[in-house]
Design a protein around this motif. Structure first.
Motif, short mmCIF file in Angstrom:
data_model
loop_
_atom_site.label_atom_id
_atom_site.label_comp_id
_atom_site.label_asym_id
_atom_site.label_seq_id
_atom_site.Cartn_x
_atom_site.Cartn_y
_atom_site.Cartn_z
N PHE A 31 0.82 -1.21 0.00
CA PHE A 31 0.00 0.00 0.00
C PHE A 31 0.85 1.27 0.00
CE2 PHE A 31 -3.48 -2.83 1.06
CZ PHE A 31 -4.58 -2.21 0.51
N GLY A 32 1.95 1.25 0.75
CA GLY A 32 2.79 2.44 0.84
C GLY A 32 3.40 2.80 -0.49
N ARG A 33 4.01 1.81 -1.17
CA ARG A 33 4.64 2.08 -2.46
C ARG A 33 3.60 2.44 -3.53
NH1 ARG A 33 7.77 -2.52 -0.92
NH2 ARG A 33 6.53 -3.85 -2.33
N ALA A 34 2.47 1.75 -3.50
CA ALA A 34 1.41 2.06 -4.47
C ALA A 34 0.90 3.48 -4.27
CB ALA A 34 0.28 1.06 -4.35
N ALA A 35 0.70 3.89 -3.03
CA ALA A 35 0.22 5.24 -2.75
C ALA A 35 1.23 6.28 -3.23
CB ALA A 35 -0.04 5.40 -1.25
N GLN A 36 2.51 5.97 -3.02
CA GLN A 36 3.54 6.89 -3.47
C GLN A 36 3.52 7.04 -5.00
OE1 GLN A 36 7.48 5.76 -2.22
NE2 GLN A 36 8.36 7.76 -2.69
N ARG A 37 3.35 5.95 -5.73
CA ARG A 37 3.26 6.02 -7.19
C ARG A 37 2.05 6.80 -7.66
NH1 ARG A 37 3.84 0.24 -9.95
NH2 ARG A 37 2.76 1.44 -11.57
N LEU A 38 1.00 6.74 -6.87
CA LEU A 38 -0.25 7.41 -7.24
C LEU A 38 -0.31 8.84 -6.72
CD1 LEU A 38 -2.62 4.40 -6.49
CD2 LEU A 38 -2.26 5.42 -8.75
N ASN A 39 0.77 9.29 -6.06
CA ASN A 39 0.82 10.65 -5.50
C ASN A 39 -0.32 10.90 -4.52
OD1 ASN A 39 3.16 11.54 -6.99
ND2 ASN A 39 1.83 11.69 -8.81
N MET A 40 -0.51 9.94 -3.62
CA MET A 40 -1.53 10.08 -2.60
C MET A 40 -1.00 9.42 -1.32
SD MET A 40 -4.21 7.21 -4.15
CE MET A 40 -5.50 7.56 -2.96
N THR A 41 -1.72 9.65 -0.24
CA THR A 41 -1.32 9.01 1.01
C THR A 41 -1.96 7.63 1.10
OG1 THR A 41 -3.16 10.03 2.18
CG2 THR A 41 -1.05 11.22 2.18
N GLN A 42 -1.46 6.83 2.06
CA GLN A 42 -1.92 5.45 2.15
C GLN A 42 -3.37 5.31 2.60
OE1 GLN A 42 0.85 2.74 4.00
NE2 GLN A 42 -0.79 1.33 4.64
N PRO A 43 -3.85 6.06 3.60
CA PRO A 43 -5.25 5.83 4.06
C PRO A 43 -6.30 6.00 2.95
CG PRO A 43 -4.04 7.07 5.69
CD PRO A 43 -3.13 6.99 4.50
#
Length: 316
Positions: A31-43
């Motif tokens: 979730f952390g890496r995916a959120a970073q790729r999507l330019n968003m936070t994890q929650p």
């Protein structure tokens, strides 16, 4: 049974944003890496995936504190979603290409005389130049073409007509002008003459198309007979030029046919050019035009007309 509450028998509508988030998480499985790729936070990403699963009524990921894994349903979705996103990304370019007539579909009707030589050449050259454009070809007589145009079932049609005739309510570009030749049985006495006299030809039984098929050309042929003080002895009517030539071969009569029909080599039939008789009795010519309704907005038609006029230089 559904894996999650909120499922429905109806296909759910899912935003592309959720599918992008799903496929990114499926790629990273973190979730952390995916959120970073999507330019968003994890929650928010966690909430989005949970919402997607509720909408679908399926678990897409098995997750623990240490790992994220795709379920069988999630793994099956990945290639489909990737294809969906690829096609969605291509839509703007596709729309621009369609508006410019670079992709699309054109429905063309044609009379048989065009199919002898001109149409095959144009279709081959047009498809080579514009491989993303589809041509649907429909053989139809002129009267049928007018009905199809009126109902919007074709975009344009190649029509045979008398010279300078313009079908009412249609735009057109002339693509061929040719003389009418005489088709006659090879054993007929007039067949031994290279230029049979018109007066003798007009006394022979005639095989001709019905007037409703090509009214302007039918009337022009009858006007030639009347100018010579005769009325044609119609032995038989037939719709297709090939059928007319076959009937001539069988000895039912003579026929006036466009010069292009000469390419239909029917055994037992010869073609002759007939010189004019009286000054008022002249063998008419014929023309073929591409015609379409004035309100047709198909950009592929505009491109095809440009191809015809640009490559052949014919006039409207």
């Amino acid at each position: 049974m559904s894996d999650l509450p909120g499922s429905s028998d109806k296909s759910p509508l899912v935003e592309l944003r959720l599918w992008r988030q799903f496929v990114t998480l499926a790629d990273e499985l973190h979730f952390g890496r995916a959120a970073q790729r999507l330019n968003m936070t994890q929650p928010p990403l966690t909430q989005a995936i949970a919402h997607l699963e509720v909408v679908l009524g399926l678990k897409l990921f098995d997750r623990t504190k240490r790992s994220v894994k795709l379920t069988a349903a999630g793994a099956a979705l990945v290639p489909e979603v990737q294809d969906l996103l690829t096609r969605a990304q291509a839509l703007p370019a596709h729309a621009r290409a369609a508006a410019g007539g670079e992709v699309g579909h054109l429905r063309l009707a044609f009379v048989s005389t065009v199919g002898f030589a001109l149409l095959p050449q144009w279709v081959r050259a047009f498809r080579e130049r514009y491989p993303r454009l589809a041509l649907e070809l429909i053989e139809a007589t002129g009267d049928v073409q007018l009905q199809l145009l009126e109902r919007g079932e074709i975009d344009a049609g190649f029509m045979l007509h008398a010279p300078s005739f313009v079908p009412p309510g249609l735009e057109r570009v002339r693509i061929a002008s040719e003389p009418l030749l005489l088709a006659l049985p090879e054993y007929h006495p007039l067949a031994s003459l290279q230029a049979p006299p018109l007066a003798k030809v007009l006394a022979e039984p005639l095989v001709i198309f019905p007037r409703r098929i090509v009214p302007s050309l039918y009337d022009a042929i009858l006007a030639m007979y009347h100018a010579a003080g005769r009325s044609p002895e119609v032995a038989q009517e037939a719709i297709q030029m090939q059928t007319i030539v076959n009937l001539v071969s069988a000895g039912l009569g003579l026929a006036w046919v466009p010069e292009s029909v000469r390419q239909f080599q029917r055994p037992g039939v010869v073609y002759r050019t007939v010189p004019a008789g009286k000054p008022s009795a002249k063998v008419p010519g014929c023309e073929t035009s591409l015609a379409w309704t004035r309100n047709n907005t198909n950009p592929v038609l505009e491109r095809f007309v440009g191809f015809i006029t640009g490559d052949t230089g014919h006039e409207r």
